[in-house]
Structures are given as structure tokens and as C-alpha cells.
Design a protein around this motif. Structure first.
Motif, PDB file in Angstrom:
ATOM      1  N   THR A 126       0.815   9.321  11.438  1.00  0.00           N
ATOM      2  CA  THR A 126       0.327   8.031  10.915  1.00  0.00           C
ATOM      3  C   THR A 126       0.564   7.883   9.412  1.00  0.00           C
ATOM      4  OG1 THR A 126      -1.326   7.885  12.664  1.00  0.00           O
ATOM      5  CG2 THR A 126      -1.675   6.534  10.686  1.00  0.00           C
ATOM      6  N   PRO A 127       0.179   8.870   8.562  1.00  0.00           N
ATOM      7  CA  PRO A 127       0.439   8.679   7.123  1.00  0.00           C
ATOM      8  C   PRO A 127       1.923   8.633   6.767  1.00  0.00           C
ATOM      9  CG  PRO A 127      -0.494  10.837   7.559  1.00  0.00           C
ATOM     10  CD  PRO A 127      -0.634  10.078   8.816  1.00  0.00           C
ATOM     11  N   ALA A 154       2.997   5.141   7.619  1.00  0.00           N
ATOM     12  CA  ALA A 154       2.478   4.202   6.626  1.00  0.00           C
ATOM     13  C   ALA A 154       3.234   4.313   5.314  1.00  0.00           C
ATOM     14  CB  ALA A 154       0.991   4.445   6.410  1.00  0.00           C
ATOM     15  N   LEU A 155       3.557   5.561   4.917  1.00  0.00           N
ATOM     16  CA  LEU A 155       4.304   5.767   3.691  1.00  0.00           C
ATOM     17  C   LEU A 155       5.695   5.147   3.779  1.00  0.00           C
ATOM     18  CD1 LEU A 155       4.365   7.096   0.875  1.00  0.00           C
ATOM     19  CD2 LEU A 155       5.187   9.188   1.987  1.00  0.00           C
ATOM     20  N   GLN A 180       5.294   1.312   3.508  1.00  0.00           N
ATOM     21  CA  GLN A 180       5.033   0.883   2.150  1.00  0.00           C
ATOM     22  C   GLN A 180       6.266   1.017   1.271  1.00  0.00           C
ATOM     23  OE1 GLN A 180       1.689   3.227   0.941  1.00  0.00           O
ATOM     24  NE2 GLN A 180       0.207   2.049   2.156  1.00  0.00           N
ATOM     25  N   ARG A 236       0.133   2.431  -4.513  1.00  0.00           N
ATOM     26  CA  ARG A 236      -0.297   2.772  -3.152  1.00  0.00           C
ATOM     27  C   ARG A 236       0.558   3.899  -2.581  1.00  0.00           C
ATOM     28  NH1 ARG A 236      -0.786  -2.955  -2.742  1.00  0.00           N
ATOM     29  NH2 ARG A 236       1.247  -3.057  -1.687  1.00  0.00           N
ATOM     30  N   ILE A 237       1.873   3.838  -2.833  1.00  0.00           N
ATOM     31  CA  ILE A 237       2.761   4.904  -2.351  1.00  0.00           C
ATOM     32  C   ILE A 237       2.378   6.247  -2.980  1.00  0.00           C
ATOM     33  CG2 ILE A 237       5.129   5.772  -2.400  1.00  0.00           C
ATOM     34  CD1 ILE A 237       6.054   2.864  -2.151  1.00  0.00           C
ATOM     35  N   ARG A 271      -0.854   7.431  -1.405  1.00  0.00           N
ATOM     36  CA  ARG A 271      -0.584   7.896  -0.042  1.00  0.00           C
ATOM     37  C   ARG A 271       0.133   9.255  -0.057  1.00  0.00           C
ATOM     38  NH1 ARG A 271      -2.739   6.474   4.688  1.00  0.00           N
ATOM     39  NH2 ARG A 271      -2.501   4.266   4.130  1.00  0.00           N
ATOM     40  N   SER A 272       1.051   9.432  -1.011  1.00  0.00           N
ATOM     41  CA  SER A 272       1.783  10.708  -1.105  1.00  0.00           C
ATOM     42  C   SER A 272       0.845  11.851  -1.468  1.00  0.00           C
ATOM     43  CB  SER A 272       2.897  10.584  -2.149  1.00  0.00           C
ATOM     44  OG  SER A 272       3.814   9.585  -1.785  1.00  0.00           O
ATOM     45  N   SER A 294      -2.364  11.986  -0.847  1.00  0.00           N
ATOM     46  CA  SER A 294      -3.200  12.251   0.315  1.00  0.00           C
ATOM     47  C   SER A 294      -2.434  13.038   1.375  1.00  0.00           C
ATOM     48  CB  SER A 294      -3.705  10.928   0.892  1.00  0.00           C
ATOM     49  OG  SER A 294      -4.448  11.156   2.077  1.00  0.00           O
ATOM     50  N   LEU A 295      -1.176  12.648   1.577  1.00  0.00           N
ATOM     51  CA  LEU A 295      -0.359  13.355   2.567  1.00  0.00           C
ATOM     52  C   LEU A 295      -0.094  14.791   2.126  1.00  0.00           C
ATOM     53  CD1 LEU A 295       1.299  13.308   5.161  1.00  0.00           C
ATOM     54  CD2 LEU A 295       3.228  12.393   3.843  1.00  0.00           C
ATOM     55  N   SER A 324     -13.052   9.183   3.108  1.00  0.00           N
ATOM     56  CA  SER A 324     -11.737   9.743   2.817  1.00  0.00           C
ATOM     57  C   SER A 324     -11.770  11.249   2.973  1.00  0.00           C
ATOM     58  CB  SER A 324     -11.332   9.378   1.379  1.00  0.00           C
ATOM     59  OG  SER A 324     -12.262   9.927   0.463  1.00  0.00           O
TER      60      SER A 324
END
Length: 475
Positions: free
Chosen positions: A266-267, A270-271, A274, A293-294, A297-298, A300-301, A430
Motif C-alpha cells: 500500500t505505501p 501510494a508513493l 504521488q 508528501r512524497i 511517505r518515503s 514512513s516507508l 500513525s
């Protein structure tokens, strides 16, 4: 004793384990060598006993014959007279191939009757004495019996000598030894057969273990449940421990594959979406937001990937890493040193409280450091600063605690703490929930426990309670 030493040496060489040799054959050969050695010793003992028994039996016959001759002597007119009865030699005459000789010696050393060549030893003789001579070119056994007369007409000591050749003695000794050796041989063969049967019976549980393995599914790593003797119980326990470790490793691998497939898909998608939107964005302000946001997200991933790999590494080290003495203060200091600064370059509010003296545990320093880092990360991610990392000893236990000013977890979540992805599924906050799962695995591997406490003033505290190692010399 050289023969015995050779047998023992041969037995020790047979018992030395060699690759590809049969345990049954080694045991059988070793038992056979021991039986042969025992049979040889028993045969030597039987030979000595047979000779002694034959010697004693015929010496008693000689003494009985001499006693009868002694009883037949008397004094007549100052002279010693002997009327030797035939019965004195009847028992000795039962050995037809042997010769019987006798002699009666007066007090002056002259022969009263019998063979002059049947001599008396020069040394002082006791009342009854046995000795060996050679008579007529053939060895004989002689008994000498002294008899004293104390009468008015005669006073003095005479000696009665009776000799017997050794053919019957040797024949009797050989018969006794032969019978004993025959019995020993029969008993030895029987014992060898029983020993071989016992060896095969004792090793039969090994075949049951082999059949149990060959009949089960290759993926079945459940503990082996086979009835074995107590001597093989440590072997079965060792196999079960190995299978348990192998099962945990396989479970870790399967969980890593499943978690990666479930949590990363999923991430990553999503990445990618985006990124595609950012490439089509022409407005600089909107593009900047998309890039932010990218980036988020990076991060977090990246964090999720690190936690998945770290959890797999920690579980692997729980079974493979060598446990050493670790000063938990060092773990706390290294955690603070390695802790990342936040995205704006400012140091996070992390406080450190350590005792003056070392506090020791026996464990894996890498796993302990990873657990400590995850506790601190969770405190900053879900709690309120400042965060305090403290180490102290309490009643033989070593406690590594992380405290923040947040409200902590609700009771329902606390009861399930340590499950993977608990936070993302239960609370929607989160984070992946893997951090606390890593802490749980490390604490369990070090035979410790986790404590959760909430205080309205001090906030929420998570404590790793580990068994202390009493080693003051290391301070």
C-alpha cells in the motif's frame, strides 16, 4: 597384567567414535573383548584352582596313608617295629599308573624299612611336611610325618615318609580345568548372545526416532513424541530444541514475507501515485506540497522497512547470538548517541538518568539497543516530551525504563501490547506497531518482562525488567 592392559586399550580404541562405523558393531566388539578378557582371567583362575584342588586332595590321601603307617609302628624289646597294613596304600593305589613309595627312618637316621633313596630335606622338618622330589627319574610328592616314642625301652623320634607320583594329580587338575573352561565357554557364549540381543534392544528406540521422522510431513516441526529410555531423553530434548529454533526461524521468515507483502504494497503504491501526480504538477506551490508528501511517505516507508528487518534480525539473534555480560548503562548511552535529530535539525528533548555503578545483565547488546531505540521512538511518536531514559537496579533486577508526559495506552491496547501492527489496526494512530513487538521479543528472549504504568503527574512509563547478573568484579 599386560594382557588386561591390551584388552582395555583395544576396547577404548573400539569405543572411539568414527564416521561411518556401526554403533551396534562397536558395542558388540567391545562387549566381546570384555567377555574374552573375563574368560581368560577366569580360565587362569580355574587353572590355579584346579592344580590347588588336585594337590590338596592327593596330599590328604598321602597324609592318611602316612598316619596308618605311623599307627602300625610300635616298640618291641627296645626296637621300633612296623607292621604296615595293606589298607595304607589302597586309596593311593586307585591311580593305577602312579607309583607309591615309602620309608620309615629311625632316630639314628637309618632306614628301618622302605626305599633308602627317598631322602629327607636337610632343613628342619615340622611334624607334618610336604615337599617334592625326583624318584627313579620321575617327580613325586612326599609327606614326612614325625612320631616320637617316649618309653622305658626306647626314646626317640622316627619319621614316616610316603611318596606318590604326579600322574593322577595332573590328570585330575586337567579334568577340573577342562570342566571349568567348558562351563566358562558356555556361559561366555550365552552372555555374548544375551549382550548382542541387549544391544539391539537398547538401540531399538533409535529406529523408532528414525521412523517418526521419516513418517512425518517435512513441514511438521512439532516436538518429537517418542517413548525412549531415560538415557536417550537428552537426545530427544536436544532434537526438539533444535526443531523449535528451526520452527521459530521459519516462522520469522514467513512473517517477514507476509508482513512485507501486506504492509509495503500500500505505501509503495501510494508513493508511486504521488510521484506520478507530482510529475504532472505545474503549479510551484502545489508541486512543493506534493514533494513534501512524497518525502513524508518515503520516511514512513523507510521506517516501516527498517522495523520489519530489525524484528526479523532480533528474532534470529535470540536463537543464535552468544550472550555476554552487558552494562545496561552502555546500552542507554549508545541509544542516545545514535538517536536521530528531527527533520528540522533540532535535538529532541531526551533526558538520560543513569546510576553511578554498572548494572549487568547477560544478553545480546545489539538486541537490547534496538529495543531501547524503539521504546524511545514510540515515546516521541505517541507521547509528549520530554522523554526520560533511565536505568537502575531493583531487588536483583535491572530495569530500563522510558517515560514521557503522554496519557499512554488504554487498558485494552496494553493487554495486547507486543502484537504486530496493533496500533495501526486498533487505534488508527500513525506508526506500524512493530516497535513494541520488537521490545516484547527482546524482553522475552532475555527472560524478562514488560511493565506499563500511567501516572497523572509523571505520565506514561514502559519498563523492561531483566534478570540482573551479579558480577561486582566487572565494576
Amino acid at each position: 597384567m599386560p594382557f588386561v592392559r591390551c584388552v582395555v586399550l583395544g576396547t577404548s580404541l573400539l569405543m572411539k567414535p568414527e564416521s561411518g562405523t556401526s554403533l551396534t558393531r562397536r558395542l558388540a566388539l567391545s562387549i566381546s573383548m570384555l567377555l574374552i578378557a573375563g574368560g581368560a582371567l577366569v580360565s587362569l583362575a580355574a587353572l590355579a584352582y584346579g592344580r590347588q584342588a588336585a594337590q590338596t586332595a592327593f596330599d590328604r590321601l598321602l597324609l592318611g596313608s602316612a598316619r596308618q603307617i605311623e599307627a602300625s609302628t610300635s616298640v618291641l624289646d627296645g626296637q621300633v617295629m612296623a607292621d604296615i597294613p595293606v589298607s595304607a596304600f589302597e586309596l593311593l593305589a586307585l591311580a593305577p599308573e602312579d607309583r607309591v613309595v615309602y620309608r620309615i627312618v629311625g632316630h639314628d637316621g637309618k632306614t628301618l624299612t622302605g626305599y633308602d633313596s627317598l631322602v629327607i630335606p636337610k632343613e628342619n622338618m615340622a611334624e607334618v611336611a610336604y615337599y617334592d622330589l625326583e624318584f627313579g627319574g620321575e617327580p613325586i610328592r612326599v609327606v614326612a610325618l614325625s612320631h616320637r616314642f617316649a618309653e622305658r625301652a626306647f626314646s626317640g623320634t622316627i619319621q614316616v615318609l610316603v611318596g606318590h607320583t604326579l600322574r593322577a594329580r595332573k590328570a585330575l587338575a586337567q579334568e577340573l580345568v577342562g570342566s571349568a573352561i567348558l562351563v566358562v565357554a558356555l556361559v561366555g557364549v550365552s552372555m555374548a548372545g544375551l549382550a548382542i540381543f541387549a544391544v539391539y534392544s537398547a538401540l531399538r528406540p533409535l529406529h523408532r526416532i528414525e521412523r517418526s521422522f521419516s513418517s512425518r510431513d517435512p513441514r511438521d516441526l512439532t516436538p518429537l513424541d517418542v517413548a525412549v529410555p531415560s538415557e536417550l531423553t537428552p537426545v530427544v530434548n536436544a532434537i526438539n530444541r533444535f526443531m523449535s529454533r528451526l520452527g521459530r526461524q521459519m516462522e520469522t521468515t514467513n512473517n517477514l514475507i507476509a508482513d512485507s507483502a501486506h504492509q509495503l504494497r500500500t505505501p509503495v503504491a501510494a508513493l508511486r501515485a504521488q510521484t506520478e501526480l507530482a510529475t504532472e504538477e505545474s503549479d510551484p506551490a502545489a508541486l512543493a506540497k506534493a514533494l513534501a508528501r512524497i518525502h513524508a511517505r518515503s520516511r514512513s516507508l523507510s521506517r516501516l522497512t527498517d522495523q520489519l528487518l530489525n524484528r526479523a534480525l532480533v528474532i534470529h539473534r535470540n536463537d543464535s547470538a552468544v550472550r555476554t555480560l552487558v552494562d545496561v548503562r552502555t546500552v542507554a548511552i549508545e541509544t542516545v548517541d545514535e538517536f536521530d535529530i528531527d527533520s528540522q535539525g533540532r535535538s529532541r528533548e531526551l533526558r538520560l538518568q543513569l546510576p553511578e555503578h554498572a548494572v549487568w545483565v547477560r544478553g545480546d547488546v545489539l538486541s537490547l539497543r534496538e529495543a531501547c531505540k524503539n521504546l524511545v521512538n514510540n515515546a516521541f511518536a505517541h507521547g509528549q516530551p520530554p522523554v526520560t531514559l533511565s536505568v537502575f537496579a531493583e531487588q536483583g533486577k535491572v530495569i530500563l525504563a522510558v517515560e514521557d508526559r503522554g496519557k499512554g495506552m488504554d487498558p485494552q491496547t496494553t493487554s495486547r501490547a507486543g502484537e504486530r501492527f496493533l496500533q495501526s489496526e486498533e487505534t488508527g494512530r500513525s506508526g506500524s506497531g512493530i516497535g513494541l513487538a520488537i521490545v516484547h521479543e527482546v524482553t522475552r528472549a532475555h527472560e524478562g518482562s514488560l511493565r506499563y504504568s500511567v501516572d497523572e503527574v509523571q505520565g506514561f512509563k514502559v519498563s523492561m525488567v531483566l534478570p540482573g547478573e551479579n558480577n561486582a568484579s566487572k565494576d
